[in-house]
Scaffold this active site. Structure first.
Site, PDB file in Angstrom:
ATOM      1  N   LYS A  20      -7.589   1.423  -2.238  1.00  0.00           N
ATOM      2  CA  LYS A  20      -7.217   0.784  -0.971  1.00  0.00           C
ATOM      3  C   LYS A  20      -7.282   1.805   0.139  1.00  0.00           C
ATOM      4  CE  LYS A  20      -4.714  -1.563   1.955  1.00  0.00           C
ATOM      5  NZ  LYS A  20      -4.843  -2.723   2.551  1.00  0.00           N
TER       6      LYS A  20
ATOM      7  N   THR B   4       0.640  -1.058  -0.107  1.00  0.00           N
ATOM      8  CA  THR B   4      -0.026   0.064   0.047  1.00  0.00           C
ATOM      9  C   THR B   4       0.954   1.355  -0.149  1.00  0.00           C
ATOM     10  OG1 THR B   4      -1.770  -1.234   1.371  1.00  0.00           O
ATOM     11  CG2 THR B   4      -1.784   1.001   1.300  1.00  0.00           C
TER      12      THR B   4
ATOM     13  N   LYS C 119       1.203   4.588   8.316  1.00  0.00           N
ATOM     14  CA  LYS C 119       1.566   5.066   7.032  1.00  0.00           C
ATOM     15  C   LYS C 119       0.493   5.206   6.022  1.00  0.00           C
ATOM     16  CE  LYS C 119       2.298   1.652   4.850  1.00  0.00           C
ATOM     17  NZ  LYS C 119       1.662   0.560   3.742  1.00  0.00           N
TER      18      LYS C 119
HETATM   19  P1  NAP Z   1       5.831  -6.595   7.218  1.00  0.00           P
HETATM   20  O1  NAP Z   1       5.379  -7.849   8.075  1.00  0.00           O
HETATM   21  O2  NAP Z   1       6.294  -5.539   8.162  1.00  0.00           O
HETATM   22  O3  NAP Z   1       6.851  -7.078   5.839  1.00  0.00           O
HETATM   23  C1  NAP Z   1       7.256  -5.797   5.195  1.00  0.00           C
HETATM   24  C2  NAP Z   1       8.208  -6.529   4.134  1.00  0.00           C
HETATM   25  O4  NAP Z   1       8.846  -5.564   3.400  1.00  0.00           O
HETATM   26  C3  NAP Z   1       9.142  -7.312   4.731  1.00  0.00           C
HETATM   27  O5  NAP Z   1       9.478  -8.689   3.894  1.00  0.00           O
HETATM   28  C4  NAP Z   1      10.681  -6.468   4.739  1.00  0.00           C
HETATM   29  O6  NAP Z   1      11.844  -6.965   4.705  1.00  0.00           O
HETATM   30  C5  NAP Z   1      10.419  -5.860   3.332  1.00  0.00           C
HETATM   31  N1  NAP Z   1      10.926  -4.458   3.136  1.00  0.00           N
HETATM   32  C6  NAP Z   1      10.703  -3.363   3.673  1.00  0.00           C
HETATM   33  N2  NAP Z   1      11.294  -2.344   3.428  1.00  0.00           N
HETATM   34  C7  NAP Z   1      12.241  -2.767   2.481  1.00  0.00           C
HETATM   35  C8  NAP Z   1      13.267  -2.246   1.819  1.00  0.00           C
HETATM   36  N3  NAP Z   1      13.702  -0.969   1.750  1.00  0.00           N
HETATM   37  N4  NAP Z   1      13.913  -3.014   0.810  1.00  0.00           N
HETATM   38  C9  NAP Z   1      13.512  -4.375   0.841  1.00  0.00           C
HETATM   39  N5  NAP Z   1      12.652  -5.038   1.577  1.00  0.00           N
HETATM   40  C10 NAP Z   1      11.954  -4.327   2.378  1.00  0.00           C
HETATM   41  O7  NAP Z   1       4.575  -5.818   6.338  1.00  0.00           O
HETATM   42  P2  NAP Z   1       3.145  -6.704   5.807  1.00  0.00           P
HETATM   43  O8  NAP Z   1       2.061  -6.666   6.994  1.00  0.00           O
HETATM   44  O9  NAP Z   1       3.545  -7.706   5.248  1.00  0.00           O
HETATM   45  O10 NAP Z   1       2.930  -5.406   4.897  1.00  0.00           O
HETATM   46  C11 NAP Z   1       3.365  -5.254   3.687  1.00  0.00           C
HETATM   47  C12 NAP Z   1       2.509  -4.280   2.713  1.00  0.00           C
HETATM   48  O11 NAP Z   1       1.351  -4.728   2.562  1.00  0.00           O
HETATM   49  C13 NAP Z   1       2.323  -2.921   3.331  1.00  0.00           C
HETATM   50  O12 NAP Z   1       2.367  -1.862   2.556  1.00  0.00           O
HETATM   51  C14 NAP Z   1       1.236  -3.100   4.083  1.00  0.00           C
HETATM   52  O13 NAP Z   1       0.729  -1.782   4.349  1.00  0.00           O
HETATM   53  C15 NAP Z   1       0.520  -3.791   3.003  1.00  0.00           C
HETATM   54  N6  NAP Z   1      -0.772  -4.444   3.700  1.00  0.00           N
HETATM   55  C16 NAP Z   1      -0.766  -5.358   4.710  1.00  0.00           C
HETATM   56  C17 NAP Z   1      -1.678  -5.827   5.516  1.00  0.00           C
HETATM   57  C18 NAP Z   1      -1.779  -6.648   6.703  1.00  0.00           C
HETATM   58  O14 NAP Z   1      -2.704  -7.085   7.265  1.00  0.00           O
HETATM   59  N7  NAP Z   1      -0.466  -7.026   7.110  1.00  0.00           N
HETATM   60  C19 NAP Z   1      -3.039  -5.976   4.742  1.00  0.00           C
HETATM   61  C20 NAP Z   1      -3.075  -5.396   3.558  1.00  0.00           C
HETATM   62  C21 NAP Z   1      -2.034  -4.675   3.059  1.00  0.00           C
HETATM   63  P3  NAP Z   1      12.467  -7.542   6.114  1.00  0.00           P
HETATM   64  O15 NAP Z   1      11.959  -8.842   6.378  1.00  0.00           O
HETATM   65  O16 NAP Z   1      13.818  -7.516   5.846  1.00  0.00           O
HETATM   66  O17 NAP Z   1      12.203  -6.572   7.144  1.00  0.00           O
END
Ligand code: NAP
Length: 295
Positions: free
Chosen positions: A171, A96, A239
């Protein structure tokens, strides 16, 4: 079958990658923290050494990282996707991020013969794991058609909402509904607690009615059990609310409820709770009332 690469194996990306692999797509994965690749490699995915390396081995590249600068980094940074992708590749970003930045990224990629869809998702960690996400897709119709078989592996409701950036705008609409429903669920449970009701039975009674919501039904039980582990962290929720409020500012809109939720989450972040789940919004409501919603 097209070869699929997945970049970002966090809470959401790992579930999506597992379902893509299960659907039979030859899958290559990369994650900044390498240890997060292990379960997927054990399940049959190939491990890449960088986003460029993923792109070298993939026709479709799915990104799911945290924020706008992170998407920019994995696409255009040193060892980014553009350094490995062939002309004709398709990038699908399910993070997102900013709709405006998305349009810029899509244009930059188009200049190299690479198509891009924005395809943010909703449905929480549960939806990612079960392959039942809602996917809101922006971009060219032909790219959408091409992406559908892969998107069907991760989602249940897949909607092409319009041109580049409109998936991200949709979104943001969704995020207003999430926080507003979480605030409503928190206040409802607060009243139930203060009224001496059995909280589990209350959830059972109202969850299927007109006042029910995904947040109430999935996060309500966690609140009353005091389980604030994240499906979606407060830090990432903030965010998203920042992106919503930026869009509202550009358009001159009064999103009063969303602004209030953003402020309440600020309080929780100040208390060091940014890594808890977004359902910890209930804690802010509890603090105002001096009542703990435990049942
Ligand atoms: P998360 O568990 O914190 O995972 C974030 C991922 O991004 C990790 O694999 C992290 O790598 C990677 N990352 C972050 N910065 C990076 C960079 N500069 N270079 C390379 N890799 C990087 O977050 P998440 O919940 O999966 O969310 C991911 C996205 O989906 C976000 O945009 C979020 O808003 C969206 N989203 C989340 C949900 C939910 O319910 N969780 C639902 C819908 C949408 P590392 O493992 O090395 O930290």
């Amino acid at each position: 079958m097209e070869r699929v690469g997945v970049i970002g194996l966090g809470i959401m990306g790992r579930g999506m990658a597992a379902n893509i692999l299960k659907a039979g797509f030859p899958t290559t994965v990369w994650n900044r923290t390498a240890s997060r690749m292990t379960p997927l490699v054990e399940a049959g995915a190939a491990a890449a050494t960088s986003p460029a390396d993923v792109a070298r081995h993939s026709d479709i590249i799915l990104t799911c990282v945290s924020d706008t600068p992170d998407v920019e980094q994995v696409l255009f940074g040193e060892d980014g996707v553009v350094h490995g992708a062939a002309s004709g590749a398709l990038v699908i970003d399910s993070s997102t991020i900013s709709p405006n930045a998305t349009r810029e990224f899509a244009e930059k990629l188009a200049g190299r013969g690479i198509a891009m869809l924005d395809a943010p998702v909703s449905g929480g960690s549960e939806g990612a794991e079960r392959g039942t996400l809602s996917v809101m897709v922006g971009g060219e119709a032909a790219s959408f058609e091409r992406a559908l078989p892969m998107l069907n592996a991760i989602g249940k409701t897949i909607t092409h909402v319009g041109p580049s950036g409109s998936g991200q705008s949709t979104k943001l609409v969704n995020q207003i509904l999430c926080v507003a429903n979480m605030l409503a669920a928190s206040e409802a449970l607060l009243l139930a607690k203060a009224s001496g009701l059995d909280l589990e039975r209350t959830l059972q009674a109202v969850g299927g009615g007109a006042g029910g919501s995904w947040m109430l039904n999935n996060r309500g039980p966690q609140v009353i059990k005091r389980d604030f582990r994240p499906g979606f962290t407060i830090d990432l929720q903030q965010k998203d609310l920042r992106l919503v409020l930026e869009a509202a500012d550009e358009l001159g809109l009064p999103l009063t409820l969303t602004s209030m939720c953003h402020g309440m989450y600020n309080v929780l972040q100040r208390q060091g709770l940014g890594e808890e789940g977004n359902h910890a919004l209930a804690r802010a409501v509890e603090q105002l009332a001096g009542i703990v919603i435990e049942g």
